[in-house]
Write a protein that holds these residues in place. Structure first.
Motif, PDB file in Angstrom:
ATOM      1  N   PHE A 267      -2.284   5.610  18.399  1.00  0.00           N
ATOM      2  CA  PHE A 267      -3.048   6.591  17.630  1.00  0.00           C
ATOM      3  C   PHE A 267      -3.718   7.574  18.585  1.00  0.00           C
ATOM      4  O   PHE A 267      -3.764   8.772  18.343  1.00  0.00           O
ATOM      5  CB  PHE A 267      -4.084   5.885  16.763  1.00  0.00           C
TER       6      PHE A 267
ATOM      7  N   LEU B  41      -4.077   9.688   6.603  1.00  0.00           N
ATOM      8  CA  LEU B  41      -4.496   9.658   7.996  1.00  0.00           C
ATOM      9  C   LEU B  41      -5.712   8.754   8.192  1.00  0.00           C
ATOM     10  O   LEU B  41      -5.831   8.054   9.198  1.00  0.00           O
ATOM     11  CB  LEU B  41      -4.809  11.085   8.473  1.00  0.00           C
TER      12      LEU B  41
ATOM     13  N   THR C 210       2.146   0.438  12.402  1.00  0.00           N
ATOM     14  CA  THR C 210       0.838   0.015  12.918  1.00  0.00           C
ATOM     15  C   THR C 210       0.380  -1.266  12.229  1.00  0.00           C
ATOM     16  O   THR C 210      -0.141  -2.177  12.867  1.00  0.00           O
ATOM     17  CB  THR C 210      -0.198   1.136  12.701  1.00  0.00           C
TER      18      THR C 210
ATOM     19  N   LEU D  60      -6.315   6.099   6.491  1.00  0.00           N
ATOM     20  CA  LEU D  60      -5.797   4.728   6.449  1.00  0.00           C
ATOM     21  C   LEU D  60      -5.175   4.365   7.789  1.00  0.00           C
ATOM     22  O   LEU D  60      -5.371   3.267   8.310  1.00  0.00           O
ATOM     23  CB  LEU D  60      -4.750   4.589   5.343  1.00  0.00           C
ATOM     24  N   LEU D  61      -4.438   5.307   8.344  1.00  0.00           N
ATOM     25  CA  LEU D  61      -3.809   5.073   9.641  1.00  0.00           C
ATOM     26  C   LEU D  61      -4.860   4.886  10.727  1.00  0.00           C
ATOM     27  O   LEU D  61      -4.739   3.999  11.573  1.00  0.00           O
ATOM     28  CB  LEU D  61      -2.873   6.240   9.984  1.00  0.00           C
ATOM     29  N   ARG D  62      -5.907   5.697  10.669  1.00  0.00           N
ATOM     30  CA  ARG D  62      -6.949   5.583  11.685  1.00  0.00           C
ATOM     31  C   ARG D  62      -7.667   4.251  11.569  1.00  0.00           C
ATOM     32  O   ARG D  62      -7.954   3.592  12.557  1.00  0.00           O
ATOM     33  CB  ARG D  62      -7.949   6.729  11.567  1.00  0.00           C
TER      34      ARG D  62
ATOM     35  N   LEU E 140       0.838  -1.196   0.000  1.00  0.00           N
ATOM     36  CA  LEU E 140       0.000   0.000   0.000  1.00  0.00           C
ATOM     37  C   LEU E 140       0.874   1.247   0.000  1.00  0.00           C
ATOM     38  O   LEU E 140       1.754   1.393   0.829  1.00  0.00           O
ATOM     39  CB  LEU E 140      -0.887  -0.010   1.251  1.00  0.00           C
TER      40      LEU E 140
ATOM     41  N   LEU F 233       4.579   5.414  10.056  1.00  0.00           N
ATOM     42  CA  LEU F 233       3.614   5.160  11.131  1.00  0.00           C
ATOM     43  C   LEU F 233       2.606   4.108  10.710  1.00  0.00           C
ATOM     44  O   LEU F 233       2.259   3.205  11.476  1.00  0.00           O
ATOM     45  CB  LEU F 233       2.884   6.459  11.495  1.00  0.00           C
ATOM     46  N   LEU F 234       2.174   4.223   9.464  1.00  0.00           N
ATOM     47  CA  LEU F 234       1.207   3.253   8.948  1.00  0.00           C
ATOM     48  C   LEU F 234       1.825   1.863   8.878  1.00  0.00           C
ATOM     49  O   LEU F 234       1.207   0.862   9.246  1.00  0.00           O
ATOM     50  CB  LEU F 234       0.715   3.692   7.570  1.00  0.00           C
TER      51      LEU F 234
ATOM     52  N   MET G 110       4.570   9.645   7.706  1.00  0.00           N
ATOM     53  CA  MET G 110       3.230   9.105   7.880  1.00  0.00           C
ATOM     54  C   MET G 110       3.191   7.641   7.451  1.00  0.00           C
ATOM     55  O   MET G 110       2.574   6.804   8.106  1.00  0.00           O
ATOM     56  CB  MET G 110       2.274   9.930   7.009  1.00  0.00           C
TER      57      MET G 110
END
Lengths: 220, 220
Positions: free
Chosen positions: A82, B118, A124, B120-122, A2, A120-121, A117
């Motif tokens: 988050f 963001l 996670t 996607l991260l959430r 992704l 971070l993704l 970002m």
DNA sequence: CGCATAATTGATAACTCTCAACGGTTGTGG
DNA sequence: CCACAACCGTTGAGAGTTATCAATTATGCG
């Protein structure tokens, strides 16, 4: 994968992207064996990476029940939230050196930087993948299968081939696998007696003598 | 909250950010009861949101063992993968209407848009939180506690107060809770006989008559 | 209405936990 | 350097919880 923008194609660990790419300052810190790194429901002020040692992340229930969600070994990142508070507690399993990055500075960086970002993704997502695998283990596997899976996982993650030097005790393993320490001990004994593993010196140093059989039990 | 840029402060669901903010096209599709939405290890071509109905995400093991990782109800997003393949299979529990968004278009959007990223991260963080909570349940809780927790979770997620209309059968619940369907049935009977719940008409329609007691068992 | 599916209930078995005892290792202080 | 304490791991016996197998009842759908 992704989002395949200008991030390094095979970054060694998601965490690394945070300060290599985006110049986020970090500091190092030592935690003696047994030390708390952060507690559940404390504000999340840092995110962490293991430089050396081992960390357990866990949640508590009444009656002293503890579920270890993950062990973090050298290279692993952890403690990223988050929301604003930690959902797990974290402790050093053995003497451990960590890299700390201020959450705030990561946030600042992420606001203007897609690469941060993305790190971070990725971090996670890695945690999510591990948690999902662990769900299957806790929900459906027998004690022997869980212990076999644990050994395979640890062997896979430990860089060193040959002897697997477990940093954690039987109770830690038990709380990770949703078993009691006695059951873990018995499963290890069973694996030993069927010639799948061997103890070297101490009972924390394990050699897998029959990788095929171990994988077979694991995949069951 | 991590990264508090110009995203709506209380977005109703992470998924929503994807096409409200970033104009990513979506389509709707109906899945009759029992239909496969995607299979594990298939390439992930879409991400999904439940408009109406219910979906189960699950992994399989040998001997017909199945672990349901999550149920997705109206409003929930699912099927988002960081890697290119699905790690779970997904099926419609009942007749279900889904919104589909092409993964590719989300990726494209995310490459230039922090808000999409963001989202996607959430979404990933929400899945992670759920998985971590579920770890604790599967690793440490008794059958009664699991079933109580399930009812509390479902009641919390079902918008409608009053009767809780479960879309899934006892086997689904069992595979979600790491139990057998008989054990789930017995736990429900025990809750019924101790006056905590009541069946309305069919055995899928449940009324919680003693919320306090149920929460007490849940929190144990 | 009748059949297929779903849910309950019962009896028994199996697995894991609990409680307990013991042996081994490590580290510390006399 | 040895003795001792604290911790760790193993092993055994028995109990308890949940799974398995089986039968019965309930529900839903054509």
């Amino acid at each position: 994968m992704l989002v395949t923008i200008n991030a390094p194609p095979q970054a060694p660990a998601a965490f690394d992207g945070l300060n290599t790419a985006a110049q986020v300052p970090s500091l190092e810190f030592d935690y003696p064996k047994g030390t708390e790194i952060f507690g559940a429901s404390e504000p999340a002020q840092y995110i962490y990476q293991v430089i050396e040692g081992a960390v357990r992340s866990y949640q508590l229930l009444s009656h002293g029940r503890r579920q270890i969600g993950a062990f973090h070994l050298a290279g692993d990142g952890f403690g990223l939230e988050f929301d604003d508070v930690h959902r797990f507690s974290a402790e050093a399993v053995i003497s451990t050196k960590l890299r700390l990055v201020k959450r705030q500075s990561v946030e600042r960086s992420a606001q203007g930087d897609l690469v941060t970002m993305l790190s971070l993704l990725r971090m996670t997502s890695t945690s999510l993948r591990h948690a999902e695998d662990h769900l299957l283990l806790l929900g459906q596997r027998t004690a022997l299968e869980r212990v076999a899976n644990f050994l395979v996982e640890m062997e896979h993650r430990s860089a060193a081939a040959g002897v697997l030097a477990l940093p954690m005790n039987r109770r830690d393993i038990a709380d990770y696998l949703g078993l009691t320490l006695e059951t873990v001990s018995r499963a290890l004994t069973a694996l030993k007696q069927s010639g799948v593993i061997k103890f070297m010196g101490t009972q924390r140093d394990i050699v897998v003598t029959d990788t095929g059989r171990l994988a077979e039990i694991d995949l069951c």
